[in-house]
Scaffold this active site. Structure first.
Site, PDB file in Angstrom:
ATOM      1  N   THR A   1       6.501  -2.384 107.216  1.00 31.80           N
ATOM      2  CA  THR A   1       5.257  -3.135 107.403  1.00 31.80           C
ATOM      3  C   THR A   1       5.509  -4.616 107.141  1.00 31.80           C
ATOM      4  OG1 THR A   1       3.823  -1.302 106.844  1.00 31.80           O
ATOM      5  CG2 THR A   1       3.006  -3.484 106.248  1.00 31.80           C
TER       6      THR A   1
ATOM      7  N   ARG B   1      -4.790   9.238 110.845  1.00 32.51           N
ATOM      8  CA  ARG B   1      -4.474   8.748 109.493  1.00 32.51           C
ATOM      9  C   ARG B   1      -4.470   7.199 109.445  1.00 32.51           C
ATOM     10  NH1 ARG B   1      -0.382   5.241 107.152  1.00 32.51           N
ATOM     11  NH2 ARG B   1      -0.021   5.933 105.032  1.00 32.51           N
TER      12      ARG B   1
ATOM     13  N   GLY C   1      -3.536   4.010 106.802  1.00 33.19           N
ATOM     14  CA  GLY C   1      -2.903   3.646 105.532  1.00 33.19           C
ATOM     15  C   GLY C   1      -3.646   2.516 104.845  1.00 33.19           C
ATOM     16  N   ASP C   2      -2.959   1.865 103.930  1.00 36.48           N
ATOM     17  CA  ASP C   2      -3.604   0.799 103.156  1.00 36.48           C
ATOM     18  C   ASP C   2      -3.633  -0.542 103.871  1.00 36.48           C
ATOM     19  OD1 ASP C   2      -0.735   0.863 102.906  1.00 36.48           O
ATOM     20  OD2 ASP C   2      -0.925  -0.762 101.461  1.00 36.48           O
TER      21      ASP C   2
ATOM     22  N   THR D   1       3.021  -3.367 100.796  1.00 37.29           N
ATOM     23  CA  THR D   1       3.734  -2.456 101.696  1.00 37.29           C
ATOM     24  C   THR D   1       4.206  -1.263 100.876  1.00 37.29           C
ATOM     25  OG1 THR D   1       5.620  -2.164 103.178  1.00 37.29           O
ATOM     26  CG2 THR D   1       5.917  -3.734 101.380  1.00 37.29           C
ATOM     27  N   GLY D   2       4.142  -0.100 101.468  1.00 35.75           N
ATOM     28  CA  GLY D   2       4.570   1.083 100.728  1.00 35.75           C
ATOM     29  C   GLY D   2       3.794   2.301 101.178  1.00 35.75           C
TER      30      GLY D   2
ATOM     31  N   GLY E   1       1.022   4.192 101.719  1.00 33.25           N
ATOM     32  CA  GLY E   1      -0.349   3.719 101.792  1.00 33.25           C
ATOM     33  C   GLY E   1      -1.375   4.540 101.033  1.00 33.25           C
TER      34      GLY E   1
HETATM   35  N1  ASP Z   1       1.645   0.859 103.872  1.00 30.73           N
HETATM   36  C1  ASP Z   1       1.879   1.318 105.207  1.00 30.73           C
HETATM   37  C2  ASP Z   1       1.074   2.564 105.459  1.00 30.73           C
HETATM   38  O1  ASP Z   1       0.948   3.367 104.565  1.00 30.73           O
HETATM   39  C3  ASP Z   1       3.299   1.627 105.468  1.00 30.73           C
HETATM   40  C4  ASP Z   1       4.243   0.514 105.128  1.00 30.73           C
HETATM   41  O2  ASP Z   1       4.010  -0.258 104.222  1.00 30.73           O
HETATM   42  O3  ASP Z   1       5.263   0.399 105.796  1.00 30.73           O
HETATM   43  O4  ASP Z   1       0.611   2.735 106.556  1.00 30.73           O
END
Ligand code: ASP
Length: 355
Positions: free
Chosen positions: A187, A215, A217-218, A238-239, A241
């Site tokens: 991300t 779905r 994410g965050d 990022t992470g 989510g």
């Molecule tokens: N945070 C993002 C998600 O969960 C994924 C990412 O950070 O790469 O969609």
């Protein structure tokens, strides 16, 4: 040194021609062993390019929201990152994109989720912020709104890459989770402080490989993946989510800093009782903000880890500190400030929560 400052009604306002920016291109199991020197150089060049684009705008007196978008657009267009071109695939083989942006000056925010034909989702998120009465638009509706704006579209061939397709095939063949298959998330995000003292944050992603059932994410969730408030900080995450949503990562970091700013007894005392020495005192205290801010970010990332999630954040404070915190092996990242900081980095030295 900090410029002149006043305690406004409910906030510490830093009045100085400083600027600052931080960017990320995803966090995860990014180690030297998994990387070739060539790839490492490519990532560093891409990060530097995005950082320079944002920094240039800020150095010339442009806005934090413009700087954030400029940095993110370059990473969205780069297939190395999981945003725009190069986004991961859903279970059904589509690229569904999410993005959000927030302006810390007035806390105006815009976000889109599940768009499939918008070349640069961050630009659409900003149109939602500036040209609509809404904050969050999804799927078909978001694309209908885009058609009323000056927003470039692109077909699936623009977004799709072999590398991400193979990742989906491996997920499907082995019934793996996205984390097993793609140890780095990819991300992208940016946070900035402009010379007018305004903060902004933005995040853009394709989400997680093999995501299903719509779905989200965050990244497009204001308060989870993105938050900006001039009174505290600007954060992009990022992470994993699901965990970032549950913790409310971005807003939680800002709230912690807001409490410091509003309640710091030394500031209140300095302003009220010792006006002659107030500026020196406040300068000392705001120097310490770097430590406070790092601690706030690390504490929230520890919460993510305690629940079982991982990832990282970038943040910029009203004093111009540009910081990172991550609990993964690495995070594609960079930061630049008017004080001469200019760096990009990939691998981790300190793992938040590991001290
Ligand atoms: N945070 C993002 C998600 O969960 C994924 C990412 O950070 O790469 O969609």
């Amino acid at each position: 040194m900090l410029g002149g400052q006043v305690l406004a009604q409910d906030a510490l306002v830093v009045d100085s021609p400083k600027w600052s920016i931080a960017i990320h291109g995803g966090a995860g199991t990014i180690t030297r062993e998994r990387m070739t020197p060539e790839l490492e150089a490519e990532y560093e060049a891409a990060l530097q390019n995005a950082l320079d684009a944002g920094a240039r705008i800020l150095a010339e007196g442009g806005t934090a929201t413009d700087a954030v978008q400029a940095a993110i657009v370059l990473m969205e267009d780069d297939p190395k990152f999981n945003a725009g071109r190069g986004a991961v695939y859903t279970w059904d083989g589509a690229n569904e994109l999410d993005a959000s942006i927030m302006d810390g000056r007035d806390r105006s925010a815009g976000a889109v989720t599940g768009v499939t034909s918008i070349k640069n989702p961050i630009l659409l998120a900003d149109k939602v912020r500036t040209e609509s009465v809404h904050v969050f638009l999804s799927g078909k509706g978001a694309e209908e709104f885009a058609a009323t704006q000056d927003i470039e579209t692109a077909g699936p061939e623009w977004f799709g890459t072999e590398r991400r397709k193979e990742a989906l095939e491996r997920v499907k063949a082995q019934q793996l989770s996205a984390l097993d298959i793609d140890h780095k998330f990819g991300t992208v995000g940016a946070v900035a402080l402009d010379q007018d003292g305004n903060l902004a944050a933005g995040t853009s992603t394709g989400g997680m490989t093999g995501k299903r059932w719509g779905r989200i994410g965050d990244a497009p969730v204001i308060g989870a993946g993105t938050y900006a408030d001039n009174r505290s900080c600007a954060v992009s995450a990022t992470g994993w989510g699901e965990y970032f949503i549950r913790v409310g990562v971005a807003q939680s970091i800002c709230s912690r800093l807001m409490m410091f700013n509003l309640l710091d007894p030394e500031i209140v005392k300095a302003i009220r009782n010792e006006p002659e020495s107030a500026e020196t005192k406040i300068n000392e205290i705001t120097e310490r903000r770097e430590i406070d801010s790092q601690r706030a970010a690390d504490a929230v990332m520890r919460e993510v880890k305690q629940l079982g999630g991982d990832g990282g954040v970038i943040l910029v404070t009203p004093e111009g500190h540009a910081l990172y915190s991550f609990n993964t092996a690495g995070m594609y990242r960079g930061r630049a400030t008017s004080e001469g900081v200019n760096e990009v980095a990939i691998f981790g030295e300190v793992l938040a929560g590991e001290e």
